[in-house]
Design a protein around this motif. Structure first.
Motif, PDB file in Angstrom:
ATOM      1  N   VAL A 192      -6.717  12.991 -19.567  1.00 25.98           N
ATOM      2  CA  VAL A 192      -8.076  12.440 -19.477  1.00 25.98           C
ATOM      3  C   VAL A 192      -8.486  11.911 -20.850  1.00 25.98           C
ATOM      4  CG1 VAL A 192     -10.511  13.094 -19.215  1.00 25.98           C
ATOM      5  CG2 VAL A 192      -8.828  13.812 -17.508  1.00 25.98           C
ATOM      6  N   ASP A 193      -8.135  12.687 -21.867  1.00 21.90           N
ATOM      7  CA  ASP A 193      -8.451  12.310 -23.232  1.00 21.90           C
ATOM      8  C   ASP A 193      -7.718  11.031 -23.638  1.00 21.90           C
ATOM      9  OD1 ASP A 193      -9.895  13.240 -25.537  1.00 21.90           O
ATOM     10  OD2 ASP A 193      -7.940  13.425 -26.496  1.00 21.90           O
ATOM     11  N   MET A 194      -6.424  10.971 -23.281  1.00 19.25           N
ATOM     12  CA  MET A 194      -5.626   9.790 -23.612  1.00 19.25           C
ATOM     13  C   MET A 194      -6.165   8.553 -22.888  1.00 19.25           C
ATOM     14  SD  MET A 194      -1.800  11.398 -23.464  1.00 19.25           S
ATOM     15  CE  MET A 194      -0.895   9.866 -23.598  1.00 19.25           C
ATOM     16  N   ILE A 195      -6.493   8.739 -21.617  1.00 20.16           N
ATOM     17  CA  ILE A 195      -6.998   7.610 -20.824  1.00 20.16           C
ATOM     18  C   ILE A 195      -8.333   7.146 -21.404  1.00 20.16           C
ATOM     19  CG2 ILE A 195      -7.923   6.967 -18.548  1.00 20.16           C
ATOM     20  CD1 ILE A 195      -5.786   8.945 -17.378  1.00 20.16           C
ATOM     21  N   GLN A 196      -9.158   8.132 -21.745  1.00 19.61           N
ATOM     22  CA  GLN A 196     -10.467   7.809 -22.291  1.00 19.61           C
ATOM     23  C   GLN A 196     -10.311   6.994 -23.580  1.00 19.61           C
ATOM     24  OE1 GLN A 196     -13.020   8.222 -20.640  1.00 19.61           O
ATOM     25  NE2 GLN A 196     -14.748   7.968 -22.036  1.00 19.61           N
ATOM     26  N   ASN A 197      -9.347   7.392 -24.404  1.00 15.40           N
ATOM     27  CA  ASN A 197      -9.102   6.654 -25.637  1.00 15.40           C
ATOM     28  C   ASN A 197      -8.631   5.246 -25.349  1.00 15.40           C
ATOM     29  OD1 ASN A 197      -9.281   7.976 -28.405  1.00 15.40           O
ATOM     30  ND2 ASN A 197      -8.705   9.625 -27.044  1.00 15.40           N
ATOM     31  N   THR A 198      -7.742   5.146 -24.354  1.00 19.50           N
ATOM     32  CA  THR A 198      -7.210   3.827 -24.014  1.00 19.50           C
ATOM     33  C   THR A 198      -8.327   2.906 -23.536  1.00 19.50           C
ATOM     34  OG1 THR A 198      -5.125   4.815 -23.388  1.00 19.50           O
ATOM     35  CG2 THR A 198      -5.555   2.623 -22.521  1.00 19.50           C
ATOM     36  N   VAL A 199      -9.148   3.415 -22.613  1.00 22.76           N
ATOM     37  CA  VAL A 199     -10.171   2.541 -22.031  1.00 22.76           C
ATOM     38  C   VAL A 199     -11.299   2.267 -23.040  1.00 22.76           C
ATOM     39  CG1 VAL A 199      -9.645   3.289 -19.683  1.00 22.76           C
ATOM     40  CG2 VAL A 199     -11.505   4.399 -20.910  1.00 22.76           C
ATOM     41  N   ARG A 200     -11.605   3.235 -23.881  1.00 21.44           N
ATOM     42  CA  ARG A 200     -12.707   3.049 -24.828  1.00 21.44           C
ATOM     43  C   ARG A 200     -12.274   2.212 -26.043  1.00 21.44           C
ATOM     44  NH1 ARG A 200     -17.803   3.341 -24.261  1.00 21.44           N
ATOM     45  NH2 ARG A 200     -18.345   4.665 -26.011  1.00 21.44           N
ATOM     46  N   VAL A 201     -11.018   2.300 -26.397  1.00 18.04           N
ATOM     47  CA  VAL A 201     -10.577   1.568 -27.584  1.00 18.04           C
ATOM     48  C   VAL A 201     -10.035   0.192 -27.211  1.00 18.04           C
ATOM     49  CG1 VAL A 201      -8.900   1.567 -29.485  1.00 18.04           C
ATOM     50  CG2 VAL A 201     -10.107   3.665 -28.866  1.00 18.04           C
ATOM     51  N   GLN A 202      -9.415   0.100 -26.038  1.00 19.46           N
ATOM     52  CA  GLN A 202      -8.731  -1.161 -25.763  1.00 19.46           C
ATOM     53  C   GLN A 202      -9.192  -1.882 -24.496  1.00 19.46           C
ATOM     54  OE1 GLN A 202      -4.506  -1.254 -27.013  1.00 19.46           O
ATOM     55  NE2 GLN A 202      -4.697   0.967 -26.972  1.00 19.46           N
ATOM     56  N   THR A 203      -8.900  -1.325 -23.351  1.00 24.51           N
ATOM     57  CA  THR A 203      -8.970  -2.159 -22.141  1.00 24.51           C
ATOM     58  C   THR A 203     -10.258  -2.063 -21.338  1.00 24.51           C
ATOM     59  OG1 THR A 203      -7.979  -0.388 -20.845  1.00 24.51           O
ATOM     60  CG2 THR A 203      -6.472  -2.017 -21.833  1.00 24.51           C
ATOM     61  N   VAL A 244      -8.679  -8.670 -10.728  1.00 27.39           N
ATOM     62  CA  VAL A 244      -9.236  -7.411 -11.237  1.00 27.39           C
ATOM     63  C   VAL A 244      -8.062  -6.500 -11.566  1.00 27.39           C
ATOM     64  CG1 VAL A 244     -10.687  -5.412 -10.718  1.00 27.39           C
ATOM     65  CG2 VAL A 244     -11.322  -7.673  -9.844  1.00 27.39           C
ATOM     66  N   LEU A 245      -7.925  -6.144 -12.822  1.00 28.69           N
ATOM     67  CA  LEU A 245      -6.742  -5.376 -13.262  1.00 28.69           C
ATOM     68  C   LEU A 245      -7.175  -4.064 -13.920  1.00 28.69           C
ATOM     69  CD1 LEU A 245      -4.905  -8.401 -14.933  1.00 28.69           C
ATOM     70  CD2 LEU A 245      -4.453  -7.463 -12.672  1.00 28.69           C
ATOM     71  N   GLY A 246      -6.676  -2.971 -13.390  1.00 31.86           N
ATOM     72  CA  GLY A 246      -7.001  -1.653 -13.941  1.00 31.86           C
ATOM     73  C   GLY A 246      -6.205  -1.382 -15.208  1.00 31.86           C
ATOM     74  N   TRP A 247      -6.646  -0.366 -15.968  1.00 32.34           N
ATOM     75  CA  TRP A 247      -5.947  -0.081 -17.235  1.00 32.34           C
ATOM     76  C   TRP A 247      -4.475   0.276 -17.037  1.00 32.34           C
ATOM     77  CZ3 TRP A 247      -3.531   4.470 -17.902  1.00 32.34           C
ATOM     78  CH2 TRP A 247      -3.976   5.554 -17.165  1.00 32.34           C
ATOM     79  N   PRO A 248      -4.074   0.933 -15.907  1.00 30.39           N
ATOM     80  CA  PRO A 248      -2.640   1.237 -15.786  1.00 30.39           C
ATOM     81  C   PRO A 248      -1.791  -0.025 -15.726  1.00 30.39           C
ATOM     82  CG  PRO A 248      -3.924   2.584 -14.252  1.00 30.39           C
ATOM     83  CD  PRO A 248      -4.839   1.519 -14.779  1.00 30.39           C
ATOM     84  N   LEU A 288      -2.753  -2.937 -17.178  1.00 28.00           N
ATOM     85  CA  LEU A 288      -2.879  -3.583 -18.485  1.00 28.00           C
ATOM     86  C   LEU A 288      -2.119  -2.835 -19.572  1.00 28.00           C
ATOM     87  CD1 LEU A 288      -6.688  -4.279 -18.123  1.00 28.00           C
ATOM     88  CD2 LEU A 288      -4.898  -6.029 -18.165  1.00 28.00           C
ATOM     89  N   MET A 289      -2.080  -1.507 -19.435  1.00 27.70           N
ATOM     90  CA  MET A 289      -1.405  -0.674 -20.447  1.00 27.70           C
ATOM     91  C   MET A 289      -0.367   0.210 -19.738  1.00 27.70           C
ATOM     92  SD  MET A 289      -2.911  -1.304 -23.400  1.00 27.70           S
ATOM     93  CE  MET A 289      -2.615   0.104 -24.442  1.00 27.70           C
ATOM     94  N   PRO A 290       0.668  -0.392 -19.201  1.00 25.49           N
ATOM     95  CA  PRO A 290       1.624   0.410 -18.407  1.00 25.49           C
ATOM     96  C   PRO A 290       2.280   1.516 -19.223  1.00 25.49           C
ATOM     97  CG  PRO A 290       2.467  -1.815 -18.800  1.00 25.49           C
ATOM     98  CD  PRO A 290       1.053  -1.804 -19.259  1.00 25.49           C
ATOM     99  N   GLY A 291       2.377   1.328 -20.508  1.00 24.25           N
ATOM    100  CA  GLY A 291       3.016   2.332 -21.358  1.00 24.25           C
ATOM    101  C   GLY A 291       2.283   3.667 -21.311  1.00 24.25           C
ATOM    102  N   VAL A 292       0.942   3.600 -21.272  1.00 24.40           N
ATOM    103  CA  VAL A 292       0.152   4.835 -21.256  1.00 24.40           C
ATOM    104  C   VAL A 292       0.404   5.588 -19.948  1.00 24.40           C
ATOM    105  CG1 VAL A 292      -2.187   5.790 -21.265  1.00 24.40           C
ATOM    106  CG2 VAL A 292      -1.617   3.862 -22.749  1.00 24.40           C
ATOM    107  N   GLU A 293       0.350   4.838 -18.847  1.00 24.36           N
ATOM    108  CA  GLU A 293       0.553   5.499 -17.560  1.00 24.36           C
ATOM    109  C   GLU A 293       1.972   6.051 -17.450  1.00 24.36           C
ATOM    110  OE1 GLU A 293       0.696   3.415 -13.902  1.00 24.36           O
ATOM    111  OE2 GLU A 293      -0.609   4.853 -12.910  1.00 24.36           O
ATOM    112  N   GLN A 294       2.947   5.262 -17.928  1.00 26.20           N
ATOM    113  CA  GLN A 294       4.340   5.728 -17.896  1.00 26.20           C
ATOM    114  C   GLN A 294       4.490   6.997 -18.724  1.00 26.20           C
ATOM    115  OE1 GLN A 294       7.074   4.367 -16.342  1.00 26.20           O
ATOM    116  NE2 GLN A 294       5.670   3.005 -15.263  1.00 26.20           N
ATOM    117  N   GLY A 295       3.855   6.987 -19.898  1.00 23.31           N
ATOM    118  CA  GLY A 295       3.921   8.150 -20.783  1.00 23.31           C
ATOM    119  C   GLY A 295       3.361   9.390 -20.092  1.00 23.31           C
ATOM    120  N   ILE A 296       2.241   9.212 -19.413  1.00 19.01           N
ATOM    121  CA  ILE A 296       1.618  10.330 -18.701  1.00 19.01           C
ATOM    122  C   ILE A 296       2.553  10.827 -17.594  1.00 19.01           C
ATOM    123  CG2 ILE A 296      -0.238  10.904 -17.070  1.00 19.01           C
ATOM    124  CD1 ILE A 296      -2.119   9.206 -18.817  1.00 19.01           C
ATOM    125  N   LYS A 297       3.142   9.882 -16.871  1.00 14.98           N
ATOM    126  CA  LYS A 297       4.045  10.268 -15.773  1.00 14.98           C
ATOM    127  C   LYS A 297       5.245  11.051 -16.294  1.00 14.98           C
ATOM    128  CE  LYS A 297       3.207   6.983 -12.076  1.00 14.98           C
ATOM    129  NZ  LYS A 297       3.544   5.657 -11.556  1.00 14.98           N
TER     130      LYS A 297
END
Lengths: 231, 409
Positions: free
Chosen positions: B44-55, B249-253, B255-264
């Motif tokens: 949640v923290d990582m996603i929050q950082n991704t969406v708040r800082v980038q996408t 309409v594109l969700g952050w996963p 736009l930032m596939p690396g973050v989602e892959q990392g989480i997976k």
């Protein structure tokens, strides 16, 4: 009518390095309503004979028919069904289920038969009353005396009205007075219900109560003696 | 019912052993719930950082802009912000132009990621305004100002008040160039961005890069990641309603596939570790199940002698294990749930070096997340392993030879 028919029963097994010939060719016919004692010294083959007749053990050779069914080649599940519906057991050491009450122990075989709960309860209570255990229905086995436990075991064995009741040394762990009461009970059931009882025993009192006495010696029938009904 | 009663009472025969086994199962379950919830909290923290800082949680782009991100595939923002602002759960929306350029000061030239922003709206979507370490954030009407990533500024040798020049390629292929004054330096805590990003007023970037009032994206922030999928559907419908079929309409996963892959990858490798942990506990429980079986072989033989079918006997033995596992899971819930809940509310401060956590887009304080997924996986792993090890004694029970069992005392 013949309930049990055994022909040429042989049972050999190995115990450690010794070959044991428990039965060496036993022929036997047991009719409906008989009250039989199978007697003989230890190692004569009494328990082995009862085990084979009940399908708990298999014979090395020979044939056994119980109530017309050949059981020698039966599968485990079929043997269980046969025991459940046609054979009642009374063991020397009672073998009640310790976590169940007296009534629940008596109900157990009916449960396996699929008898409805209300009917199970009614029949169990009635039979426990008949074997003299009124008021003790909700006691668990460890809180009952040996004689009381064996009465529960008898009630459990006969509650499904089996064609045959096999009792392996049922009085061996009881004092003579309690043993006599138990035998009175079983003989009364034999007379009233025409239920067939077969005991393995070396208790002279059980032999006295029986109307047919089969003596085994070294795995063979040494004598087969019928007694008058008044005995 | 009586079989259930019998199984239940059998569990009570050796209370101490049963309690210890249930506690072992409960401890494993509680530990799994806590660890998984903690892991979800990190995500949640990582996603929050991704969406708040980038996408942002999702972006509206011109259909076909992603993944090449060519400036020529630009989006006409007319009327879009009005639609987005009205949607539920949207807490902010900001138009942006993102592109690349060379940026120079004196003899130093570096490649840079250019971000054209509307300063006021950007505050509602990203954390950019809050991470300005030197100077100040851009004023809305400031057409000459620029914010530089701290590392980029250092590499350029630029400080607040200095002038820099940029050169790139416009949307129409023409040369894009301009001169900007450094108003502030930011530190997002993400090495790559701090090393390469600059932010200027969107109007300046639009003009320099021949965007003619168009944007590359509208970044949208929601009140919760949990609302993202439904919001994406809702915004798509709203865009279709106003005839903007040219949008995507594109969700952050995406736009930032690396973050989602990392989480997976992290989640799946975690699951393997958890399964291994429960397997160790499972061997201990298997011993209990087997002991309970061995102690009662004689009694089980009696049941077979009475006419109980072997399969039914097997089911009864298995039922005892199931009850014990169920008890363990209840114990685990009773212990693990309040503890995890407490830390979900309070958070756990790992006291990790700020530089390090910022580098990986994480916070030092993690709030475990009690999500349904956590219970499903923790319960699933404990159940599958516990019930799998219980199969062995149950199968053995079905194979008991009554005559041999009756001889056992």
């Amino acid at each position: 009518m013949t309930i049990v028919e055994a022909k040429g029963l042989v049972k050999d097994y190995r115990e450690g390095r010794t070959d044991v010939h428990a039965l060496r060719g036993v022929d036997l016919q047991i009719g409906e309503g008989e009250f039989i004692a199978v007697a003989g010294p230890s190692g004569s083959g009494k328990t082995t004979l009862l085990n084979i007749v009940s399908g708990l053990d298999s014979a090395t050779a020979g044939e056994v028919r119980v109530d017309g069914e050949e059981i020698s080649g039966m599968r485990c599940a079929d043997l269980s069904r046969l025991r459940l519906h046609k054979i009642g057991f009374v063991f020397q050491s009672y073998n009640l289920i310790p976590v169940l009450t007296a009534r629940e122990n008596v109900e157990f075989t009916m449960l396996l038969q699929g008898v409805p709960a209300g009917e199970r309860r009614r029949r169990a209570m009635e039979l426990l009353g008949r074997v003299g255990l009124q008021g003790l229905e909700n006691r668990r086995p460890p809180t009952l005396s040996g004689g009381q436990q064996q009465r529960v075991a008898v009630a459990r064995a006969i509650v499904t009205r089996p064609r045959l009741v096999l009792a392996d040394e049922p009085t061996a762990n009881l004092d003579s007075e309690t043993g006599a009461k138990l035998l009175d009970l079983m003989r009364e059931l034999n007379r009233a219900e025409n239920m067939t009882f077969v005991f393995s025993t070396h208790d002279p009192m059980v032999m006295d109560y029986s109307r047919r006495l089969i003596r085994l010696h070294d795995g063979l029938v040494a004598s087969d003696e019928r007694r008058p009904a008044s005995a | 019912m009586m079989l259930l009663k019998t199984a239940w009472r059998n569990i009570g025969r050796n209370k101490r052993r049963s309690i210890l086994s249930a506690l072992a199962i409960g401890f494993a379950f509680g530990l799994l719930v806590f660890s998984m919830a903690l892991q979800r909290g990190q995500y949640v923290d990582m996603i929050q950082n991704t969406v708040r800082v980038q996408t942002g949680h999702f972006q509206i782009q011109k259909e076909g802009h992603f993944p090449e991100r060519l400036l020529s595939e630009k989006l006409d923002p007319a009327g879009l912000l009005e639609v987005v602002d009205k949607l539920p759960h949207v807490t902010g929306a900001a138009p942006r132009v993102t592109t690349a350029a060379l940026v120079s000061k004196g003899e130093h030239t570096f490649g840079a990621a250019v971000l054209g922003i509307e300063p006021e709206r950007e505050k509602s979507v990203s954390t950019l305004a809050s991470v300005v370490r030197e100077g100040a954030f851009l004023e809305p009407g400031d057409r000459d100002g620029v914010l530089l990533g701290q590392t980029l500024a250092k590499n350029l040798g630029a400080a607040v008040g200095d002038k820099i020049v940029f050169i790139g390629q416009g949307a129409d292929g023409s040369m894009a160039a301009g001169k900007l004054i450094v108003r502030g330096l930011f530190k997002l805590g993400m090495g790559e961005l701090d090393r390469s990003a600059l932010a200027a007023n969107i109007a300046t970037v639009q003009e320099a890069f021949s965007m003619a009032g168009d944007v590359t994206e509208i970044a949208v922030l929601l009140d919760s990641e949990r609302r993202r999928l439904e919001s994406e559907v809702r915004i798509r419908a709203a865009l279709d309603e106003i005839g903007r079929h040219d949008t995507a309409v594109l969700g952050w996963p995406t736009l930032m596939p690396g973050v989602e892959q990392g989480i997976k990858i992290d989640w799946n490798s975690g699951l393997i570790m958890y399964a291994a942990l429960v397997l160790v506990v499972g061997f201990g429980i298997a011993n209990t199940f087997l002991m309970a079986y061995m102690e009662r072989i004689h009694e089980l033989g009696v049941l077979l002698a009475l006419g109980m079918p072997p399969r039914r006997l097997s089911r009864m033995v298995y039922l005892e294990s199931v009850l014990l596992v169920g008890l363990g899971i209840l114990a685990g819930l009773a212990g693990g749930l309040p503890i995890t809940w407490y830390y979900q509310v309070k958070g756990i401060d790992f006291g990790i070096n700020e530089e390090l956590t910022a580098k990986y887009g994480m916070s030092s304080i993690i709030h475990p997340q009690l999500e349904p997924l956590v219970f499903a996986w923790a319960g699933g792993i404990v159940l599958v392993i516990s019930l799998a090890v219980a199969i062995y004694p149950a199968l053995k029970a079905a194979r008991i030879r009554p005559v041999e069992a009756l001889r056992r005392t």
